[in-house]
Design an enzyme around this catalytic site. Sequence first.
Site: not given
Lengths: 295, 426
Positions: B50-52, B99, B115, B191
């Site tokens: 989801c992030n890359r 990278h 993790p 909440g």
Amino acid sequence: MGSGHRGLARGFWGLLGRDMSFLWLSAAVFFELLATGGFVVYIVKQQKWVFRTSYWILVVGFVFHTTFLGFRYYSLGTAPVLNFKSALSFFSWSIICAYLVFQLKFRLMVLGSFVAPFAAFLMIVSTAMPWIEGPVKPIYKSLWFTVHVGTIFMGNGLFAIAFLAAIMYLIQEHQIKRKRFGSFYPRLPSLATLDGINYHSLIYGFPFLTVGMITGSIYAQYALGTYWQWDPKEVWSLITWLFYGALLHERLVAGWRGRRAALMSIFCFCILIFTFVGASFLLGGYHSFESLVAR
Amino acid sequence: MKIVNIGMNHETAPVELRECLATEPDSARKALASMRDLECINEGLFLSTCNRVEALFTTQAANEAKASMISLMSKLGNLPKESFLSSLYCYEDRDAVRHIFRVASSLDSMVVGEPQILGQIKEAYGQATKQKTSGVVLNRLMHRAFHVAKRVRTETEICEAAVSISYAAVELAKKIFHALEGKAVLLVGAGEMAELAAKHLVANGVSKTVVANRTFERAVQVAQQFNASPVSFEEVGAQLLEVDIVVTSTTAPDYVITYDQVKHALKRRRNRPLFFIDIAVPRDVQPDVNELQNAYVYDIDDLKGVVEFNMAHRQQEAISAERIVEEEVVKFERWLKTLEVVPTIVSLREKADSILQTELKKSRVVLGELTPAQRKAIRILTRSVAEKLINDPILYLKGKAGRPSLNMYLDVTRKLFNMDEDNGVE
């Protein structure tokens, strides 16, 4: 001529025995110090293999220490606690013994980083003291004496663990309460675990102390003709016993736990140390080490 | 050969773009299949979380491969190239290696030290091996990446501390109670953040949940989510005897749980510890409760403080993690360079072998009938002569791996042994 030979032989074996026991002791001290170093590295570096290595080094040191004590027991014919030097060494041994047993149950790695330095400290003090040895009086060559000393020291070892766990508890509790996390926070276990160790060492240690005092008084009756003679060490042992009894009672009945129980077990341990050191050196009496050797 | 890494992450591309490329769970498999069909790509791996979204591949023609990879991505996400071209990053060789090492060690993550990423990379690599798109270089590279991630995890404290409020609450609870199994949690008021904290606690072993609310209907509603039992607001005091962790998040203007109430409860529960997580503003738990022995109160600011502290600590640790990554990049490069001499060494061996076979064939007629033992002796003799002859040149070439003069030596070797048959004997 024949008797001369025998005397020479006894002298030789005696000398060899002393050298041998010195060898065992040196090995024990060496490995215990090495393990202490390892445990200190472990608490800083937090690497498991460091713990495992230090643990096994400590076990090796403990085996040597046990051999040394066994050797001394055999050559003296009684428990080797008749001077302060030997008593400290035996105290250190019983702490390590209690720790190794606890390690099997709790598998709490960081406890070693507190126990090993403490035990090693006692060993250093012990080895720094001169080795004076007089003949052993026959009254000490009694099973009652050995049981008395063995159980008392086992109790002391367990109380030392309780003491160290209490210190660890107070450090950890302080961090959680004050909400400031230092480098100890991730390294120390949970409050519940530390309280559990404190509780278990207490609950196992107290019967040992009790049995030790009872056998001591039976032995006194057998050796000195009286169960109790208000000797300073007897009195202070009783005070120690009463305080530990009170702590145990409060824990079991009033539901004490946590900080208060930790503080109390630290206080109790201070009394125990005073009984062990102070009552022997400052207050005299037949339990004092001078009289143990001299008489 | 070049190692190329091309893709986008949470920093370079907005979520709208990333989700286009990672819509179907199947997209990674599809991408790999197309990558395999591309001539210009030798080995490939496709990572999509989801992030890359990124592709890692080795190629002989970098520019061509990059272009076809970009059009593959545009096809995959149904996006025009122009819309995402500016969000792409592209690394080559040393930078690509660094990278992927940083990604695996969670240094490139949104939450540094989280993790999950390692598992996701392992899965992507598993898929690449299954699709047979990974070969010598990628296999080695990915195994090194896992190794780097492990080193970073064990040698630094980057993964240790919680960096979200609900996770911090769980960590604290574990430091107090050791294990959360068998513990009970009381949720006072509902909440979003309180529910999240409760969910985390349940996921970590809390076995009983109780929900209290001013309006009982709401309590019932929330309770259904957790499989919890609802209680009325008046029962909170009584519940303090039963539960171990209390999460409060009411909108009440004054304290819902007071010092005296807790003091009384602690006595009744024989000092079993109570942990209050007060997420409400204004606060629901009287702050003095923290002064009581065996009671611990953390309000929202305390928890934020824990999180900030941990974040700072992670940043600190990230510095030593970067050093580990750099070390491993250098090691990998060294290995990569030895690859350059491999083809020459192989052809040198092949040449020696073929000479050996031809000469043996020629001599067979002269030697006549041989016993198996004699045949074996001759084979061993010829082989060891050949191997000893080429051994020194091979060692010499391996020693030159990574040096600027390597190409010259490779060239000389090929000429000396006449390995490129075309320039034959003049």
